[in-house]
Design a protein around this motif. Structure first.
Motif, PDB file in Angstrom:
ATOM      1  N   ILE A  43       0.406  -0.744   0.102  1.00 46.05           N
ATOM      2  CA  ILE A  43      -0.562   0.069   0.159  1.00 46.05           C
ATOM      3  C   ILE A  43       0.554   1.330   0.330  1.00 46.05           C
ATOM      4  CG2 ILE A  43      -1.906   1.376   1.302  1.00 46.05           C
ATOM      5  CD1 ILE A  43      -2.953  -1.553   0.134  1.00 46.05           C
ATOM      6  N   GLU A  44       0.603   1.802  -0.847  1.00 44.49           N
ATOM      7  CA  GLU A  44       1.244   3.348  -0.583  1.00 44.49           C
ATOM      8  C   GLU A  44       0.542   4.559  -1.310  1.00 44.49           C
ATOM      9  OE1 GLU A  44       5.176   5.394  -3.806  1.00 44.49           O
ATOM     10  OE2 GLU A  44       3.812   3.769  -4.334  1.00 44.49           O
ATOM     11  N   GLY A  45       0.794   5.788  -0.262  1.00 45.39           N
ATOM     12  CA  GLY A  45       0.012   6.629   0.002  1.00 45.39           C
ATOM     13  C   GLY A  45       0.784   7.573  -0.485  1.00 45.39           C
ATOM     14  N   VAL A  46       0.061   8.753  -1.566  1.00 41.60           N
ATOM     15  CA  VAL A  46       0.890   9.346  -2.960  1.00 41.60           C
ATOM     16  C   VAL A  46      -0.472  10.729  -2.728  1.00 41.60           C
ATOM     17  CG1 VAL A  46       2.154   8.047  -3.893  1.00 41.60           C
ATOM     18  CG2 VAL A  46      -0.560   8.125  -4.554  1.00 41.60           C
ATOM     19  N   SER A  47      -0.110  11.870  -3.212  1.00 46.34           N
ATOM     20  CA  SER A  47      -0.774  12.745  -3.379  1.00 46.34           C
ATOM     21  C   SER A  47      -1.703  12.550  -4.837  1.00 46.34           C
ATOM     22  CB  SER A  47      -0.362  14.119  -3.262  1.00 46.34           C
ATOM     23  OG  SER A  47       0.667  14.915  -4.756  1.00 46.34           O
ATOM     24  N   GLU A  48      -2.646  13.465  -5.123  1.00 42.05           N
ATOM     25  CA  GLU A  48      -3.847  13.142  -6.510  1.00 42.05           C
ATOM     26  C   GLU A  48      -2.492  13.791  -7.089  1.00 42.05           C
ATOM     27  OE1 GLU A  48      -1.935  17.754  -5.540  1.00 42.05           O
ATOM     28  OE2 GLU A  48      -3.296  15.936  -4.170  1.00 42.05           O
ATOM     29  N   LEU A  49      -1.297  14.350  -7.429  1.00 37.86           N
ATOM     30  CA  LEU A  49      -0.113  14.553  -8.354  1.00 37.86           C
ATOM     31  C   LEU A  49       0.549  13.117  -8.884  1.00 37.86           C
ATOM     32  CD1 LEU A  49       1.278  17.946  -7.388  1.00 37.86           C
ATOM     33  CD2 LEU A  49      -0.223  17.476  -9.328  1.00 37.86           C
ATOM     34  N   TRP A  50       0.795  11.860  -8.271  1.00 35.89           N
ATOM     35  CA  TRP A  50       0.943  10.876  -8.414  1.00 35.89           C
ATOM     36  C   TRP A  50       1.563  10.782 -10.174  1.00 35.89           C
ATOM     37  CZ3 TRP A  50       0.701   6.712 -10.271  1.00 35.89           C
ATOM     38  CH2 TRP A  50       1.200   5.466 -10.444  1.00 35.89           C
ATOM     39  N   PRO A  51       0.087  11.130 -10.860  1.00 32.55           N
ATOM     40  CA  PRO A  51      -0.017  10.805 -11.734  1.00 32.55           C
ATOM     41  C   PRO A  51       0.925  11.198 -12.947  1.00 32.55           C
ATOM     42  CG  PRO A  51      -1.976  10.823 -11.581  1.00 32.55           C
ATOM     43  CD  PRO A  51      -0.616  10.977 -10.650  1.00 32.55           C
ATOM     44  N   GLN A  52       1.254  12.580 -12.975  1.00 35.10           N
ATOM     45  CA  GLN A  52       1.679  13.687 -13.721  1.00 35.10           C
ATOM     46  C   GLN A  52       3.964  13.117 -13.485  1.00 35.10           C
ATOM     47  OE1 GLN A  52      -0.716  17.023 -11.574  1.00 35.10           O
ATOM     48  NE2 GLN A  52       0.666  18.274 -13.249  1.00 35.10           N
ATOM     49  N   ALA A  53       3.900  13.111 -12.112  1.00 31.82           N
ATOM     50  CA  ALA A  53       5.068  12.605 -11.834  1.00 31.82           C
ATOM     51  C   ALA A  53       5.545  11.357 -12.552  1.00 31.82           C
ATOM     52  CB  ALA A  53       5.887  12.565 -10.224  1.00 31.82           C
ATOM     53  N   GLN A  54       4.940  10.207 -12.397  1.00 31.67           N
ATOM     54  CA  GLN A  54       5.548   8.671 -13.039  1.00 31.67           C
ATOM     55  C   GLN A  54       4.774   8.803 -14.136  1.00 31.67           C
ATOM     56  OE1 GLN A  54       6.870   7.477 -11.401  1.00 31.67           O
ATOM     57  NE2 GLN A  54       6.372   8.378  -9.428  1.00 31.67           N
ATOM     58  N   THR A  55       4.400   9.359 -15.356  1.00 34.01           N
ATOM     59  CA  THR A  55       3.657   9.573 -16.418  1.00 34.01           C
ATOM     60  C   THR A  55       3.113   8.641 -16.425  1.00 34.01           C
ATOM     61  OG1 THR A  55       5.680   8.528 -17.126  1.00 34.01           O
ATOM     62  CG2 THR A  55       5.768  11.251 -17.126  1.00 34.01           C
ATOM     63  N   ARG A  56       1.901   8.061 -15.647  1.00 38.61           N
ATOM     64  CA  ARG A  56       1.063   6.498 -16.079  1.00 38.61           C
ATOM     65  C   ARG A  56       0.108   6.943 -15.795  1.00 38.61           C
ATOM     66  NH1 ARG A  56       2.360   1.333 -12.723  1.00 38.61           N
ATOM     67  NH2 ARG A  56       0.925  -0.377 -12.643  1.00 38.61           N
ATOM     68  N   GLY A  57      -0.806   6.505 -16.916  1.00 36.90           N
ATOM     69  CA  GLY A  57      -2.398   6.855 -17.111  1.00 36.90           C
ATOM     70  C   GLY A  57      -3.290   5.789 -16.262  1.00 36.90           C
ATOM     71  N   LEU A  58      -4.175   5.976 -16.475  1.00 33.45           N
ATOM     72  CA  LEU A  58      -5.557   4.785 -15.647  1.00 33.45           C
ATOM     73  C   LEU A  58      -5.857   4.203 -17.280  1.00 33.45           C
ATOM     74  CD1 LEU A  58      -4.997   7.602 -13.856  1.00 33.45           C
ATOM     75  CD2 LEU A  58      -6.653   6.217 -12.243  1.00 33.45           C
ATOM     76  N   LYS A  59      -6.230   3.694 -16.923  1.00 34.87           N
ATOM     77  CA  LYS A  59      -6.917   1.833 -17.686  1.00 34.87           C
ATOM     78  C   LYS A  59      -8.650   1.849 -17.919  1.00 34.87           C
ATOM     79  CE  LYS A  59      -6.407  -2.514 -19.044  1.00 34.87           C
ATOM     80  NZ  LYS A  59      -6.329  -4.064 -19.415  1.00 34.87           N
TER      81      LYS A  59
END
Length: 645
Positions: free
Chosen positions: A367-383
């Motif tokens: 389990i990893e707690g992150v902020s809402e900016l995680w997709p921008q930093a990791q350049t990973r989208g959602l399926k």
């Protein structure tokens, strides 16, 4: 009286020392004039063959003075002696001394190669001579397909190809029947009548009687000489060029001879090539594997973001786990987000293992707690679905974003799992979205086996503390990532008052990884190169054997005008041909192995450089390990080489 074409004064040739001393020639004085037909007769061991070798510049006297056309032979170096043999003399040997793996015409052409005659001209002249000598249509036959008399006629044609002034015939009838002997002697008389100088060595008085001048030798001394009979007209040479062959001609002829030699010993050739082939194939395959592995690892890390800075708690060099050091806070993250060139600073707090439950179905994951900016930093989208929002983080909402591995283990229908609830630590979390698949890393970690929750929710419901494991900072312009790193370091130092954190950028991590991978590739290449080294030693051994087996051939080439450099080039080129063939086959096999490994799923990267490097190494192997045998061949004594069995 005209000047003699050959003049010997007090010639001594001594072998051995002390009690083992043998005087093959003992004070020989002799003049031979242009256009004479001279027979030198003597019993076996009388010194006549030694005299012939000295006359033909195949051997040097121990003492005395020998002049050819007024030039002192003792003052000539090895190349000048080779030129003299090539342009002045033509040799007819008792045992023919034809090269068995080439045709009659090619045997005749041999002296013309070293005289620099073009391929077309020397072939035409060889065929013309063979036709005149009664061997019409036999030019393509190899010596083994000809009778003894025919082979001797080929030897005569070879002696005439360069149109030399003097024909030296050493027991030319010794291996012939009476009919063939008579034909050969008639041929020598015809050559003499055309103006050539003939020096004939024999032990047979009947053969000697065919000459105009008979010289008898015994125990190394001349005991009888009929006296010189100078003809009114003598043969004038001049048909042949006195130049040496070009380097291109030498190399092209050496390449042809190399392939003939390789074909003559196919099994040995295959074994010789095997070492080079294995070495080259190993180099190509190993470097392709190393490069493929490096690119795979680099791609994995780059997929995490090549524009990232990482901040971990703890002073530089601290070995403690990041989540056990309470130095980084959400307030630090907010301050970092205000820096120039920062796209997003994302806090992270993780739990190595936690259990998610849906009904009676449990699944353990990180389990990893992150902020809402995680997709921008990791350049990973959602399926499927969406990521949690800033408001979700502020309000500590119980939402979760799952990786496809986790979702697949908890739900029968992954796409329909969005909006469903999972229980974490006894509390319900709504599934907001499913991350796009990333697969496993090169070290086997499943990047889809993860569950992300808002950092604030995790601190309150899961982790039980308010400090962070790490902070990921995505930068806008990677060209100034070092400056951004310094700004972040200064900011944190100002906030904390001490350097209780560790800060690294992705570029430095990638550099370290690349260095490690390069070292790995170098190790693979070095191991493979050992095979190439072993192959090179095999090439040298085989070439040394080849020199031993072809000693008489080397002697024939020297007698017909080959210089030391000609012999050196021939054997070096042969070694290069072996290396080149091994390189071509090895590269082909190496590329084939790479394609097979790629088909079974191994990470392979094929580029031109390893193939070129391996092929060049094979050529270098041939050159380096072929030099010693070539040098040995070029330094053989012509007389000893011709006497070799």
């Amino acid at each position: 009286m005209t000047n003699p074409i050959l003049s010997l004064r007090d010639i001594q040739r001594v072998y051995g020392k002390g009690e083992a001393e043998v005087r093959a020639l003992d004070g020989v004085d002799l003049d031979v004039y242009q256009g004479e037909f001279v027979a030198i007769i003597g019993q076996s061991g009388s010194g006549k063959s030694t005299l012939m070798n000295i006359l033909g510049c195949l051997d040097q006297p121990t003492s005395g003075k020998y002049l050819v056309n007024g030039s002192n032979v003792s003052e000539l170096d090895s190349d000048e002696l080779a030129t003299l043999r090539r342009t002045t003399f033509g040799f007819i040997f008792q045992r023919y001394n034809l090269l068995t793996n080439i045709s009659a015409a090619e045997n005749v052409e041999l002296p013309a190669i070293y005289a620099g005659m073009s391929a077309d001209d020397r072939h035409d002249r060889a065929i013309e001579l063979l036709d005149k000598l009664g061997l019409e249509g036999r030019g393509r036959h190899k010596p083994g397909q000809l009778s003894g008399g025919q082979q001797q006629r080929v030897a005569v044609a070879r002696a005439l190809i360069n149109d030399g002034d003097i024909i030296l015939a050493d027991e030319p009838t010794g291996a012939l029947d009476s009919g063939s002997s008579a034909e050969l002697l008639t041929l020598l008389e015809e050559l003499h009548n055309s103006g050539r100088t003939i020096v004939l060595i024999t032990h047979d008085p009947k053969v000697a009687d065919r000459a105009d001048r008979v010289i008898e030798i015994s125990d190394g001394k001349i005991i009888h000489d009929d006296g010189a009979k100078i003809p009114e007209e003598a043969h004038q040479s001049g048909l042949m060029s006195r130049r040496s062959p070009s380097l291109f001609t030498q190399i092209s002829e050496s390449v042809k001879m190399a392939f003939r030699s390789l074909r003559a010993n196919l099994f040995r050739t295959a074994l010789t090539l095997l070492g080079v082939v294995i070495g080259v194939a190993a180099v190509v395959a190993m470097l392709a594997i190393g490069e493929g592995s490096q690119r795979q690892v680099m791609a994995r890390f780059e997929s995490m973001g090549a524009n990232l800075l990482f901040v971990r708690p703890g002073a530089p060099g601290t070995r403690m786990r990041g989540d056990a050091i309470a130095t980084l806070t959400l307030e630090d993250v907010a301050a970092l987000n205000e820096l120039d060139n920062v796209i997003a600073a994302v806090p992270s707090r993780s739990s190595s293992s936690a259990t998610l439950r849906v009904g009676n179905n449990d699944y353990q994951t990180s389990i990893e707690g992150v902020s809402e900016l995680w997709p921008q930093a990791q350049t990973r989208g959602l399926k499927y679905g969406s990521f949690f929002t800033e408001k979700d983080v502020q309000d500590r909402v119980g939402v979760v974003v799952l990786g496809t591995t986790v979702a697949g283990n908890l739900f029968d229908d992954v796409a329909a799992s969005v909006g469903e609830y999972v229980f974490l630590g006894g509390a319900p979390f709504e599934v907001a979205g499913i991350l796009e698949e990333k697969g496993a890393t090169s070290w086997g970690q499943d990047q889809d086996d993860v569950a992300l929750i808002p950092i604030t929710t995790g601190m309150m419901r899961v982790f039980g503390s308010t400090y962070l494991s790490s902070v990921s900072i995505a930068v806008d312009d990677t060209d100034i990532i070092a400056q951004t790193e310094e700004s972040a370091k200064s900011l944190l130092l100002a906030r904390h008052g001490t350097e209780d954190f560790q800060l690294r950028n992705t570029a430095s991590i990638l550099d370290s990884i690349e260095e490690s991978q390069n070292a790995f590739s170098l190790l693979l290449g070095s191991v493979a190169s050992i095979s190439l080294l072993v192959g090179g030693i095999g090439v040298m051994n085989i070439m040394l054997v080849s020199v031993s087996e072809r000693t008489r051939e080397i002697g024939v080439r020297m007698a017909t005008g080959a210089r030391r450099s000609d012999i050196m080039i021939q054997f070096v080129v042969e070694a290069l041909v072996v290396g080149g063939l091994g390189g071509i086959v090895g590269v082909s096999i190496g590329l084939g192995v790479c394609l097979i490994l790629a088909e079974v799923g191994m990470s392979i990267f094929i580029s031109a450089l390893p193939a070129i490097l391996a092929f060049s190494s094979a050529l270098a192997t041939g050159l380096i390990f072929g030099y010693l045998p070539a040098r040995k061949a070029s330094r053989l004594d012509p007389v000893a080489a011709l006497a070799s069995e």
